[in-house]
Write an enzyme that holds these catalytic residues in place. Structure first.
Site, mmCIF file in Angstrom:
data_model
loop_
_atom_site.group_PDB
_atom_site.id
_atom_site.type_symbol
_atom_site.label_atom_id
_atom_site.label_comp_id
_atom_site.label_asym_id
_atom_site.label_seq_id
_atom_site.Cartn_x
_atom_site.Cartn_y
_atom_site.Cartn_z
ATOM 1 C CB VAL A 23 4.129 6.196 -8.405
ATOM 2 C CG1 VAL A 23 4.765 6.430 -9.783
ATOM 3 C CG2 VAL A 23 4.199 7.640 -7.668
ATOM 4 N NE ARG A 24 0.001 4.271 -14.601
ATOM 5 C CZ ARG A 24 -0.757 5.506 -14.600
ATOM 6 N NH1 ARG A 24 -1.494 5.518 -13.498
ATOM 7 N NH2 ARG A 24 -0.510 6.521 -15.317
ATOM 8 C CE1 TYR A 29 8.296 1.494 1.132
ATOM 9 C CE2 TYR A 29 6.362 2.267 1.904
ATOM 10 C CZ TYR A 29 7.371 2.419 0.962
ATOM 11 O OH TYR A 29 7.321 3.483 0.077
#
Ligand code: NAP
Length: 276
Positions: free
Chosen positions: A230-231, A193
């Protein structure tokens, strides 16, 4: 319709992309396209925003599929004569606990996050109109992965003269090196990633340079950014920001005023330029 401004957000049926579309529907003076690889998930997301009283349009887009990218390109060319705002948000990440072999994770992650994003740029950047804005959603993971690279690789990724072809060669080499289990020996960090997002950040720096060289008078601003932690389905429920908060920096860059001459070719988080 050629005079109607148009904004497109990739991977926007959920998460940060969905929140970016919501904010653009509220603030962008023109047509806003929510796009999704799966039309069913896309239309469900559109319906949610319509329930909020927002006007939003839909187009299918799978960034892994060149035909799908070209269909969107032809549609935008035909209907609007180009586009004004492009937010490259679509991305994937394997979960830390995922047991898929690392070489496969590397191939799959790079395919979407780097090569897919690049293909969207190749097809859509020529369509971006003067004073347009391009936002590539990268990640602070690109910065930490850069720190984990060998000095030689760091120098290449920070270079002001690296070409897109050289970057593609390096991203391809990473995938090949993981297949031969030599990526660490070859100076790569152990994160697919992170490397994919190095690709997105460096691609943005190169594209901004190309715009300076080839389309200086068009005043297009192109930047990479991190939305924060971020959720979403990607980062999970413990993350610190809501999707709407995560959308703030990408939306800020997408809506820079037409008389702004920067930021351009930068990496930002929390609306602030970060060193690369
Ligand atoms: P998410 O909730 O998993 O959403 C990802 C979106 O991308 C989904 O709409 C997904 O569609 C779409 N997508 C994936 N592959 C695609 C493809 N081939 N073509 C088109 N769309 C595709 O993730 P997120 O957290 O919102 O992440 C959005 C972006 O922010 C990503 O680039 C991510 O790397 C970056 N980011 C996130 C965080 C974080 O903390 N969440 C931090 C830094 C950077 P499907 O529903 O069809 O899968």
């Amino acid at each position: 319709m050629a005079s109607v401004p148009v904004a497109v957000v990739t991977g926007s049926n959920k998460g940060i992309g969905f929140a970016i579309v919501r904010a653009l529907c509220q603030q962008f003076p023109g047509d806003v396209y929510l796009t999704a690889r799966d039309p069913g998930r896309g239309q469900q997301a559109v319906a949610k925003l319509q329930e909020e009283g927002l006007r939003v349009l839909f187009h299918q887009l799978d960034i892994d599929d060149l035909q799908s990218i070209r269909a969107l390109r032809d549609f935008l060319k035909e209907k609007y004569g180009g586009l004004n705002v492009l937010v490259n948000n679509a991305g994937i990440a394997f979960k830390v606990r995922d047991t898929t072999p690392f070489a496969i994770q590397a191939e799959v992650t790079l395919k979407t996050n780097f090569f897919g994003t690049r293909n969207v740029c190749t097809e859509l950047l020529p369509l971006v109109k003067p004073y347009g804005k391009v936002v590539n959603v990268s990640s602070m993971a690109s910065n930490s992965a850069l720190g984990g690279c060998s000095q030689e690789l760091q120098q290449k990724f920070r270079s002001d003269t690296i070409t897109e072809d050289e970057l593609v060669e390096l991203m391809t080499k990473f995938v090949e090196d993981t297949k031969k289990s030599v990526h660490e020996k070859e100076g790569w960090p152990n994160t697919a990633y992170g490397v994919s997002k190095i690709g997105v950040t460096v691609l943005s720096r190169i594209q901004a340079r190309m715009l300076n060289e080839k389309r200086k008078g068009d005043h297009i601003l192109l930047n990479a950014c991190c939305p924060g932690w971020v959720r979403t389905d990607m980062a999970g429920p413990k993350a610190t920001k809501s999707p709407d908060e995560g959308a703030e920096t990408p939306v800020y860059l997408a809506l820079l005023p037409s008389d702004a001459d920067g930021p351009h070719g930068q990496f930002l988080s929390n609306k602030t330029v970060r060193p690369w």
